[in-house]
Design an enzyme around this catalytic site. Structure first.
Site, PDB file in Angstrom:
ATOM      1  N   ARG A  50       0.809  -1.229   0.000  1.00  0.00           N
ATOM      2  CA  ARG A  50       0.000   0.000   0.000  1.00  0.00           C
ATOM      3  C   ARG A  50       0.839   1.274   0.000  1.00  0.00           C
ATOM      4  O   ARG A  50       0.393   2.293  -0.496  1.00  0.00           O
ATOM      5  CB  ARG A  50      -0.917   0.002   1.221  1.00  0.00           C
ATOM      6  CG  ARG A  50      -2.188  -0.802   0.967  1.00  0.00           C
ATOM      7  CD  ARG A  50      -3.145  -0.638   2.093  1.00  0.00           C
ATOM      8  NE  ARG A  50      -2.486  -0.981   3.346  1.00  0.00           N
ATOM      9  CZ  ARG A  50      -3.107  -1.475   4.393  1.00  0.00           C
ATOM     10  NH1 ARG A  50      -4.400  -1.651   4.368  1.00  0.00           N
ATOM     11  NH2 ARG A  50      -2.469  -1.750   5.491  1.00  0.00           N
ATOM     12  N   LYS A 146       1.529 -20.402   5.409  1.00  0.00           N
ATOM     13  CA  LYS A 146       0.791 -20.971   6.523  1.00  0.00           C
ATOM     14  C   LYS A 146       0.641 -19.918   7.602  1.00  0.00           C
ATOM     15  O   LYS A 146       1.408 -18.958   7.592  1.00  0.00           O
ATOM     16  CB  LYS A 146       1.498 -22.216   7.070  1.00  0.00           C
ATOM     17  CG  LYS A 146       3.000 -22.152   7.226  1.00  0.00           C
ATOM     18  CD  LYS A 146       3.636 -21.272   8.237  1.00  0.00           C
ATOM     19  CE  LYS A 146       3.092 -21.091   9.594  1.00  0.00           C
ATOM     20  NZ  LYS A 146       3.867 -20.102  10.387  1.00  0.00           N
ATOM     21  N   HIS A 176       7.931 -23.563   5.094  1.00  0.00           N
ATOM     22  CA  HIS A 176       9.357 -23.462   4.778  1.00  0.00           C
ATOM     23  C   HIS A 176      10.206 -24.512   5.496  1.00  0.00           C
ATOM     24  O   HIS A 176      11.328 -24.776   5.106  1.00  0.00           O
ATOM     25  CB  HIS A 176       9.874 -22.037   5.001  1.00  0.00           C
ATOM     26  CG  HIS A 176      10.092 -21.673   6.437  1.00  0.00           C
ATOM     27  ND1 HIS A 176       9.065 -21.313   7.277  1.00  0.00           N
ATOM     28  CD2 HIS A 176      11.215 -21.612   7.183  1.00  0.00           C
ATOM     29  CE1 HIS A 176       9.565 -21.035   8.472  1.00  0.00           C
ATOM     30  NE2 HIS A 176      10.869 -21.209   8.448  1.00  0.00           N
ATOM     31  N   LYS A 180      14.076 -26.986   4.495  1.00  0.00           N
ATOM     32  CA  LYS A 180      15.323 -26.957   5.279  1.00  0.00           C
ATOM     33  C   LYS A 180      16.195 -28.157   4.922  1.00  0.00           C
ATOM     34  O   LYS A 180      15.698 -29.254   4.682  1.00  0.00           O
ATOM     35  CB  LYS A 180      15.022 -26.940   6.779  1.00  0.00           C
ATOM     36  CG  LYS A 180      14.438 -25.601   7.220  1.00  0.00           C
ATOM     37  CD  LYS A 180      14.368 -25.497   8.720  1.00  0.00           C
ATOM     38  CE  LYS A 180      13.626 -24.247   9.141  1.00  0.00           C
ATOM     39  NZ  LYS A 180      14.457 -23.070   9.309  1.00  0.00           N
ATOM     40  N   GLU A 214      12.660 -21.469  19.978  1.00  0.00           N
ATOM     41  CA  GLU A 214      13.169 -20.173  19.519  1.00  0.00           C
ATOM     42  C   GLU A 214      13.504 -19.311  20.735  1.00  0.00           C
ATOM     43  O   GLU A 214      12.878 -19.440  21.786  1.00  0.00           O
ATOM     44  CB  GLU A 214      12.095 -19.459  18.702  1.00  0.00           C
ATOM     45  CG  GLU A 214      11.662 -20.226  17.465  1.00  0.00           C
ATOM     46  CD  GLU A 214      10.682 -19.410  16.631  1.00  0.00           C
ATOM     47  OE1 GLU A 214      11.145 -18.762  15.693  1.00  0.00           O
ATOM     48  OE2 GLU A 214       9.479 -19.416  16.941  1.00  0.00           O
ATOM     49  N   ASP A 233       0.449 -21.399  14.759  1.00  0.00           N
ATOM     50  CA  ASP A 233       1.586 -20.799  14.052  1.00  0.00           C
ATOM     51  C   ASP A 233       2.649 -21.842  13.711  1.00  0.00           C
ATOM     52  O   ASP A 233       3.285 -21.759  12.668  1.00  0.00           O
ATOM     53  CB  ASP A 233       2.197 -19.690  14.933  1.00  0.00           C
ATOM     54  CG  ASP A 233       3.350 -18.966  14.255  1.00  0.00           C
ATOM     55  OD1 ASP A 233       3.241 -18.674  13.046  1.00  0.00           O
ATOM     56  OD2 ASP A 233       4.370 -18.692  14.920  1.00  0.00           O
ATOM     57  N   HIS A 238       4.508 -26.682  10.761  1.00  0.00           N
ATOM     58  CA  HIS A 238       5.914 -27.110  10.757  1.00  0.00           C
ATOM     59  C   HIS A 238       6.133 -28.436  11.500  1.00  0.00           C
ATOM     60  O   HIS A 238       6.743 -29.358  10.980  1.00  0.00           O
ATOM     61  CB  HIS A 238       6.813 -26.051  11.408  1.00  0.00           C
ATOM     62  CG  HIS A 238       6.774 -24.718  10.725  1.00  0.00           C
ATOM     63  ND1 HIS A 238       6.618 -24.564   9.379  1.00  0.00           N
ATOM     64  CD2 HIS A 238       6.882 -23.449  11.212  1.00  0.00           C
ATOM     65  CE1 HIS A 238       6.644 -23.269   9.063  1.00  0.00           C
ATOM     66  NE2 HIS A 238       6.790 -22.581  10.172  1.00  0.00           N
ATOM     67  N   LYS A 336       8.381 -19.826  22.017  1.00  0.00           N
ATOM     68  CA  LYS A 336       9.162 -18.597  21.846  1.00  0.00           C
ATOM     69  C   LYS A 336       9.830 -18.271  23.179  1.00  0.00           C
ATOM     70  O   LYS A 336       9.351 -18.666  24.243  1.00  0.00           O
ATOM     71  CB  LYS A 336       8.233 -17.443  21.471  1.00  0.00           C
ATOM     72  CG  LYS A 336       7.445 -17.737  20.182  1.00  0.00           C
ATOM     73  CD  LYS A 336       7.706 -16.728  19.127  1.00  0.00           C
ATOM     74  CE  LYS A 336       7.003 -17.012  17.840  1.00  0.00           C
ATOM     75  NZ  LYS A 336       7.917 -17.191  16.709  1.00  0.00           N
TER      76      LYS A 336
HETATM   77  C1  BG6 Z   1       7.297 -19.118  11.009  1.00  0.00           C
HETATM   78  C2  BG6 Z   1       6.513 -18.697  12.217  1.00  0.00           C
HETATM   79  O1  BG6 Z   1       6.534 -19.937  10.174  1.00  0.00           O
HETATM   80  O2  BG6 Z   1       8.463 -19.812  11.414  1.00  0.00           O
HETATM   81  C3  BG6 Z   1       7.363 -17.843  13.124  1.00  0.00           C
HETATM   82  O3  BG6 Z   1       5.359 -17.992  11.803  1.00  0.00           O
HETATM   83  C4  BG6 Z   1       8.662 -18.526  13.464  1.00  0.00           C
HETATM   84  O4  BG6 Z   1       6.646 -17.541  14.323  1.00  0.00           O
HETATM   85  C5  BG6 Z   1       9.357 -19.035  12.199  1.00  0.00           C
HETATM   86  O5  BG6 Z   1       9.504 -17.621  14.147  1.00  0.00           O
HETATM   87  C6  BG6 Z   1      10.555 -19.901  12.532  1.00  0.00           C
HETATM   88  O6  BG6 Z   1      11.266 -20.193  11.366  1.00  0.00           O
HETATM   89  P1  BG6 Z   1      12.803 -20.559  11.412  1.00  0.00           P
HETATM   90  O7  BG6 Z   1      13.138 -20.942  10.010  1.00  0.00           O
HETATM   91  O8  BG6 Z   1      13.519 -19.323  11.890  1.00  0.00           O
HETATM   92  O9  BG6 Z   1      12.940 -21.680  12.369  1.00  0.00           O
END
Ligand code: BG6
Length: 488
Positions: A50, A146, A176, A180, A214, A233, A238, A336
């Site tokens: 935007r 996602k 993603h 990996k 994390e 999330d 994942h 987290k």
């Molecule tokens: C994302 C989540 O899909 O993956 C995030 O929405 C998370 O909350 C992230 O921090 C972690 O990805 P990676 O590759 O840093 O482990």
């Protein structure tokens, strides 16, 4: 990294082109593929957002953002940003769509990728516009992030709406984690070696642990996260995808549907937690604490209060109810602001059936195969060996250690690099099929419902620890412990 074969020229429009994902992940990944020679200078990348900005201003912004990534290769960086363009557009308004279409009209017949790095409520309006403007024919693809939806019903509605514009083979639902390096290596390890597969079953495996820990908080995504929480999330996508890669039967080939069919069977075999959800899952939320020596505030105060029900940690015990895995618990945990950043899969083998060693030889730990996704990617196989020298037959637990960086001495491509090139190539093997996403929600929904029915809020844990003590109790109740990467 060795030169990868170039992909055909493409146009990529990134909706959410000024957002966190685009700037932190997508553009650096594209830059690396470009610097490696995989993307030609004839391809175009159009940031769409935007903010009022012109092409040059966007290029400058991306250039500044990438300066640290380019490792001084100014020339490659300059040539890369020359691929970029910018389209100011509010997806919910009529204005500006024609200008957007005109940008793409100049390259009819090319691969066209629409990456929806936006809030999910914009997926549908964007897809409808793209269809109305006739931009979705031929080699057009859409990429969505996602979590798709927030439960089964909303995911199905989004999938239906996207499906009105894009066929399933044009739809790339990205997770993603599947890109990996170690996750790919799980395929190599399981199906490129004869050693493990005969042992890969309940007879020899005691349990499996999947941890994605994390140290960061919710960063710039506070609003999204408050409505999502760790289960939606991270775990719904994942962690369950990792579980599928561990638990699936050998696919007949690496054809996209051969792999995805096997993953789907695993998701369908997950035993519903149902009435046991409260006992088999633990939710947590971090309070003030410290990451290393750095003090950090608690989640709720950091985000202005009012989020008592959002979990920033979840641990649960799952079971794959089929012949191969019956009775083998899969312990999953993610959170987290935990003690360290580590993602790993632990395959814990069974105890030896009988010990021939004297009591003073030391404890005999069961073998563990640890697949480390990050930070230092690699595989460790923990074995018992004899401690060297005289002094009796003493046993020691040590790892056969293969760190990928040491073994190959190469930079590892970020997951997004591989996945974006797969989208251009039209290869959906590492993307989630609609039925997979919905099967995952079908298993997650009752957990969300069970949580919603209680008045309980997530259990507190101090930032910088391993989550609430209930998560430790969850596994210790079964006489097991969370894996620690220390020699004993
Ligand atoms: C994302 C989540 O899909 O993956 C995030 O929405 C998370 O909350 C992230 O921090 C972690 O990805 P990676 O590759 O840093 O482990």
């Amino acid at each position: 990294m060795g030169a990868s074969p170039a992909v055909e020229d493409f146009d990529l429009a990134i909706f959410g082109g000024t957002g966190d994902l685009a700037l932190r992940k997508l553009l650096p990944a594209l830059y690396h593929r470009f610097a490696d020679g995989q993307i030609s200078a004839a391809s175009r990348i159009i940031g769409v957002a935007r903010d009022a900005m012109n092409d040059d201003e966007y290029r400058l912004r991306v250039h500044q953002g990438l300066a640290g990534t380019a490792h001084g290769d100014e020339d490659a960086l300059d040539r890369f940003v020359a691929l970029l363009g910018y389209q100011a557009l509010d997806a919910t308004l009529d204005r500006d769509w024609d200008a957007f279409a005109r940008r793409l009209d100049t390259s009819v017949g090319r691969v066209r990728v629409f990456y929806l790095a936006t809030a999910a409520d914009l997926f549908v309006p964007i897809c409808e516009r793209l269809r109305q403007l006739g931009l979705t024919a031929g080699k057009a693809r859409v990429v969505v992030e996602k979590p798709i939806g927030r439960d089964l019903a909303s995911a199905a509605a989004i999938n239906d709406a996207i499906g009105r514009t894009f066929a399933e083979n044009q739809t790339f639902r990205i997770d993603h984690y599947l890109g990996k390096e170690t996750v790919q290596n799980l395929l190599a390890l399981r199906f490129g070696n004869a050693l493990f597969e005969p042992l890969w079953r309940a007879e020899h495996i005691d349990h499996v642990q999947i941890t994605v820990a994390e140290t960061i908080g919710v960063e710039r995504r506070a609003a999204f996260y408050a409505g999502a929480g760790a289960l939606r999330d991270m775990l719904q996508n994942h962690l369950l995808q990792l579980l599928c890669m561990v638990a699936m039967e050998p696919p007949v080939s690496l054809e996209p549907d051969a792999v995805r069919d096997e993953k789907l069977k695993v998701l369908r075999a997950l035993r519903p937690l149902g009435a046991d959800a409260a006992r088999l899952s633990v939710r947590g939320q971090y309070r003030a604490g410290a990451i290393g020596t750095e003090p950090v505030p608690g989640y709720d105060e950091e985000n202005g209060g009012g989020h008592a029900h959002t979990e920033t940690f979840v641990a649960l015990k799952a079971e794959v109810a089929n012949w191969r895995w019956s009775g083998v618990p899969f312990y999953l945990r993610t959170g987290k602001r935990l003690a360290s950043r580590v993602s790993e899969i632990v395959i814990a083998f069974r105890k030896i059936p009988h010990s021939i060693f004297a009591a003073n030889a030391g404890p005999i730990a069961p073998n563990e195969l640890v697949l480390r996704l990050q930070p230092d990617e690699g595989v460790k196989l923990w074995l018992m060996i004899k401690y060297p020298g005289p002094g009796g037959l003493r046993l020691r637990r040590v790892p056969l250690d293969m760190s990928f960086a040491q073994a190959f001495g190469v930079r590892h491509a970020d997951a997004y690099e591989r996945l974006l090139m797969d989208v251009v190539r039209g290869n959906p093997t590492l993307f989630m099929r609609r039925d997979e996403v919905e099967a995952a929600w079908r298993w997650i929904d009752p957990i969300l419902e069970a949580w919603a029915e209680t008045d309980e809020t997530p259990k507190p844990y101090a930032a910088g620890t391993w989550g609430p003590s209930a998560a430790v109790a969850l596994i210790e109740r079964d006489g097991r412990t969370w894996h620690e990467d220390a020699e004993a």
